[in-house]
Design a protein around this motif. Sequence first.
Motif, mmCIF file in Angstrom:
data_model
loop_
_atom_site.group_PDB
_atom_site.id
_atom_site.type_symbol
_atom_site.label_atom_id
_atom_site.label_comp_id
_atom_site.label_asym_id
_atom_site.label_seq_id
_atom_site.Cartn_x
_atom_site.Cartn_y
_atom_site.Cartn_z
ATOM 1 N N HIS A 1 -0.600 101.155 49.625
ATOM 2 C CA HIS A 1 -1.449 102.350 49.710
ATOM 3 C C HIS A 1 -2.044 102.706 48.347
ATOM 4 O O HIS A 1 -3.257 102.891 48.213
ATOM 5 C CB HIS A 1 -0.620 103.516 50.269
ATOM 6 C CG HIS A 1 -1.301 104.842 50.217
ATOM 7 N ND1 HIS A 1 -2.420 105.142 50.964
ATOM 8 C CD2 HIS A 1 -1.009 105.961 49.501
ATOM 9 C CE1 HIS A 1 -2.784 106.385 50.714
ATOM 10 N NE2 HIS A 1 -1.951 106.902 49.828
ATOM 11 N N PHE B 1 -2.396 102.797 55.479
ATOM 12 C CA PHE B 1 -1.111 102.639 54.793
ATOM 13 C C PHE B 1 -0.551 103.989 54.349
ATOM 14 O O PHE B 1 0.663 104.163 54.263
ATOM 15 C CB PHE B 1 -1.229 101.676 53.608
ATOM 16 C CG PHE B 1 -1.098 100.245 54.022
ATOM 17 C CD1 PHE B 1 0.133 99.613 54.006
ATOM 18 C CD2 PHE B 1 -2.201 99.523 54.454
ATOM 19 C CE1 PHE B 1 0.268 98.295 54.406
ATOM 20 C CE2 PHE B 1 -2.081 98.207 54.864
ATOM 21 C CZ PHE B 1 -0.844 97.589 54.839
ATOM 22 N N GLY B 2 -1.412 104.956 54.079
ATOM 23 C CA GLY B 2 -0.945 106.294 53.739
ATOM 24 C C GLY B 2 -0.232 106.963 54.901
ATOM 25 O O GLY B 2 0.836 107.571 54.728
#
Length: 173
Positions: A9, A84-85
């Motif tokens: 991320h 991805f966060g």
Amino acid sequence: MTEFLLSVHVLVAIVTVGSITVAASMFPRIALRACGSGSGSDGAGGSGTAGEERDGRSEGTGTAVLLHRVCTGYAVAGVVVPVFGIATGAQLGVLTDAWLIVSLVLTVAAAALLGLAVLPGQRRLLALAEGAAAEDEARPVASRLSMTTGMFNVLWAVVVVLMIVRPGSTTGA
């Protein structure tokens, strides 16, 4: 697994968003200079030798095209950042925390601003540069684009601060 998700991320955010903010910030000035340069000049007041034409474009216009490609390409790759966060937030159990929700809303706003205002503004300014428009004709478009790009950059700066400070978080700072 959390460390891997967070690492991806952060790394993808630095590479993609960082590249977009730099290229988008440089674009209006470079494209405006290309508009004022005319054929064969680099826009810096040269006589034409420094800004030789390549593929029918002045060097200034070619640089503007490259900056626009960077913004467009990294915008597509930047989709990975919130994916991805969110995965990292799920692993940490913070998906309902206010700081993360605000960050996601600001991320969506920044993406909308990029896709609906910054990139189309760059295309308009490129069309003026490639059409050999006068600098005076392109200046209002460049000014608007600079302002919009600045707003995009501020949104990302706020998101970064929220990600670091995490106000109200119980996961520690």
